[in-house]
Write an enzyme that holds these catalytic residues in place. Structure first.
Site, PDB file in Angstrom:
ATOM      1  N   ASN A  32      51.650 -25.897 -52.880  1.00 19.46           N
ATOM      2  CA  ASN A  32      51.486 -25.397 -51.543  1.00 19.46           C
ATOM      3  C   ASN A  32      50.784 -24.096 -51.560  1.00 19.46           C
ATOM      4  O   ASN A  32      51.402 -23.081 -50.945  1.00 19.46           O
ATOM      5  CB  ASN A  32      52.887 -25.309 -50.695  1.00 19.46           C
ATOM      6  CG  ASN A  32      52.656 -25.157 -49.259  1.00 19.46           C
ATOM      7  OD1 ASN A  32      51.678 -25.500 -48.770  1.00 19.46           O
ATOM      8  ND2 ASN A  32      53.786 -24.733 -48.545  1.00 19.46           N
ATOM      9  N   HIS A  34      48.417 -20.631 -51.384  1.00 23.51           N
ATOM     10  CA  HIS A  34      47.761 -19.876 -50.226  1.00 23.51           C
ATOM     11  C   HIS A  34      47.056 -18.562 -50.894  1.00 23.51           C
ATOM     12  O   HIS A  34      47.023 -18.450 -52.187  1.00 23.51           O
ATOM     13  CB  HIS A  34      48.680 -19.152 -49.356  1.00 23.51           C
ATOM     14  CG  HIS A  34      50.021 -18.521 -49.864  1.00 23.51           C
ATOM     15  ND1 HIS A  34      49.808 -17.382 -50.347  1.00 23.51           N
ATOM     16  CD2 HIS A  34      51.364 -18.914 -50.017  1.00 23.51           C
ATOM     17  CE1 HIS A  34      51.223 -17.106 -51.128  1.00 23.51           C
ATOM     18  NE2 HIS A  34      51.949 -17.961 -50.518  1.00 23.51           N
ATOM     19  N   ALA A  35      46.403 -17.768 -50.016  1.00 19.80           N
ATOM     20  CA  ALA A  35      45.492 -16.660 -50.500  1.00 19.80           C
ATOM     21  C   ALA A  35      46.282 -15.691 -51.618  1.00 19.80           C
ATOM     22  O   ALA A  35      45.756 -15.048 -52.405  1.00 19.80           O
ATOM     23  CB  ALA A  35      45.081 -15.751 -49.478  1.00 19.80           C
ATOM     24  N   GLY A  36      47.845 -15.457 -51.511  1.00 15.06           N
ATOM     25  CA  GLY A  36      48.518 -14.884 -52.246  1.00 15.06           C
ATOM     26  C   GLY A  36      48.237 -15.151 -53.796  1.00 15.06           C
ATOM     27  O   GLY A  36      48.550 -14.575 -54.568  1.00 15.06           O
ATOM     28  N   HIS A  37      48.379 -16.610 -53.818  1.00 18.60           N
ATOM     29  CA  HIS A  37      48.237 -17.157 -55.158  1.00 18.60           C
ATOM     30  C   HIS A  37      46.810 -17.026 -55.551  1.00 18.60           C
ATOM     31  O   HIS A  37      46.887 -17.029 -56.720  1.00 18.60           O
ATOM     32  CB  HIS A  37      48.778 -18.887 -55.035  1.00 18.60           C
ATOM     33  CG  HIS A  37      50.249 -19.205 -54.667  1.00 18.60           C
ATOM     34  ND1 HIS A  37      50.624 -19.548 -53.358  1.00 18.60           N
ATOM     35  CD2 HIS A  37      51.349 -19.038 -55.344  1.00 18.60           C
ATOM     36  CE1 HIS A  37      51.663 -20.012 -53.166  1.00 18.60           C
ATOM     37  NE2 HIS A  37      52.283 -19.649 -54.392  1.00 18.60           N
ATOM     38  N   SER A 186      53.573 -16.341 -48.012  1.00 14.18           N
ATOM     39  CA  SER A 186      54.374 -17.122 -48.432  1.00 14.18           C
ATOM     40  C   SER A 186      54.470 -18.786 -48.144  1.00 14.18           C
ATOM     41  O   SER A 186      53.820 -18.933 -46.905  1.00 14.18           O
ATOM     42  CB  SER A 186      56.034 -16.690 -47.879  1.00 14.18           C
ATOM     43  OG  SER A 186      56.866 -17.909 -48.595  1.00 14.18           O
ATOM     44  N   SER A 187      54.589 -19.586 -48.971  1.00 11.51           N
ATOM     45  CA  SER A 187      54.202 -20.976 -48.627  1.00 11.51           C
ATOM     46  C   SER A 187      55.471 -21.326 -47.469  1.00 11.51           C
ATOM     47  O   SER A 187      55.434 -22.233 -46.878  1.00 11.51           O
ATOM     48  CB  SER A 187      54.772 -21.719 -49.930  1.00 11.51           C
ATOM     49  OG  SER A 187      53.886 -21.682 -51.092  1.00 11.51           O
ATOM     50  N   ARG A 188      56.566 -20.665 -47.433  1.00  9.16           N
ATOM     51  CA  ARG A 188      57.584 -20.876 -46.469  1.00  9.16           C
ATOM     52  C   ARG A 188      57.090 -20.494 -45.093  1.00  9.16           C
ATOM     53  O   ARG A 188      57.865 -20.848 -44.032  1.00  9.16           O
ATOM     54  CB  ARG A 188      58.849 -20.264 -46.800  1.00  9.16           C
ATOM     55  CG  ARG A 188      59.322 -20.716 -48.155  1.00  9.16           C
ATOM     56  CD  ARG A 188      60.869 -20.171 -48.710  1.00  9.16           C
ATOM     57  NE  ARG A 188      61.310 -20.855 -49.778  1.00  9.16           N
ATOM     58  CZ  ARG A 188      62.066 -21.905 -50.059  1.00  9.16           C
ATOM     59  NH1 ARG A 188      62.394 -22.623 -48.614  1.00  9.16           N
ATOM     60  NH2 ARG A 188      62.434 -22.299 -50.958  1.00  9.16           N
TER      61      ARG A 188
END
Length: 288
Positions: A32, A34-37, A186-188
């Site tokens: 899941n 996002h840009a952080g990953h 965060s994915s959450r």
């Protein structure tokens, strides 16, 4: 980019890389993405000639079965992002591969740090994290692994595990990647409704208010923590905790401590948000 699920295939590819003197940088994730990953992957590309990203929703680190069931599985979209980001391999094991016969007889525990803050709020969580990360490290055997500092306590736990078990792996922390309004990525965050998403940046603002007060010389930590929790409640959050801790061991600060971190966790609707703000105090001569 190679997508590998079987452990034997993973080892075969890694063996070929090592024979070619490639350096391996590793980014473990639960998907899941996002840009952080993607920022983690970009940093990994700077540190190694080959980047491996794992996508595994680890059941042993969820303290509630409903959270595990609800966690988004977006493998196709994740792989598309990772290919664009320049990952060389995605490792996608199944729970049956990682936990044969439904579980492991062996567990990895990091006492002390596992029992504080997130560990107290989510019993068993960090045993699940330490065990799966240890297993992934054994499988991938990276030269360096990259983790986000948003999960501050998790990063400290992994560094402790690597030191204690003499793993020859460099652990690199990447500063928290944020949305333009300050919300930690965060994915959450995907659990937030549109209305909750408008409220969510208030979490970071409350933590920043604590940091500002500390820089202005306040040392009444308990009062600052209690006031922050009340402020979160007034903004619609259900706080688990707001704590001021020493950055090097997450214990309560003592007189003379200058390297601190403000950590918090709070529910907003179905989303449990976590965040932290490290700081260094420059003037401890004033009293609150």
């Amino acid at each position: 980019m190679i997508i590998v699920q079987a452990i034997d295939a993973l080892r075969e590819e890694l063996s070929a890389w090592r024979k070619a003197a490639e350096t391996v940088a590793f980014v473990p994730t639960m998907g899941n993405l996002h840009a952080g990953h993607m920022a983690l992957v970009e940093r990994a590309r700077q540190l190694g000639s080959k980047v491996v990203v794992s996508i595994f929703v680890n059941p042993t680190q969820f303290d509630r079965k409903e959270d595990l069931a609800a966690y988004p599985r977006t493998l196709a979209e994740d792989c598309a992002q990772l290919q664009t980001a320049g990952a060389a391999m995605v490792f996608t094991p199944t729970p049956a591969m990682m936990y044969p016969a439904g579980g492991l007889a062996t567990r990895v525990e990091v006492p002390g740090i596992s029992e504080l803050l997130e560990g107290a709020a989510r019993p068993g969580h960090f045993t699940g994290v330490a065990t799966v990360v240890c297993k992934l490290f054994n499988l991938v055997q990276p030269d360096v692994a990259v983790f986000g500092e948003k999960d501050f306590q998790q990063l400290m736990l992994i560094r402790q595990m690597v030191r204690d078990l003499d793993m020859n792996i460099r652990i690199e922390g990447l500063p928290t990647v944020r949305e333009a309004d300050g919300l930690a990525m965060s994915s959450r965050n995907g659990y937030l409704t549109a209305a909750e998403r408008q409220l969510a940046p208030g979490f970071n603002r409350v933590l920043r208010e604590v940091v500002d007060a500390l820089h202005k010389g306040r040392h009444d930590y308990a009062s600052l923590q209690a006031d922050a929790a009340k402020s979160l409640e007034s903004r619609g959050f259900r706080p688990d905790y707001v704590e001021i801790r020493r950055a090097f061991d997450l214990l309560p600060p003592e007189q003379g401590d200058t390297d601190l971190v403000v950590l918090g966790s709070a529910w907003l609707g179905k989303a449990r948000l976590i965040d932290n703000l490290p700081l260094t105090l420059k003037n401890l001569t004033e009293t609150s």
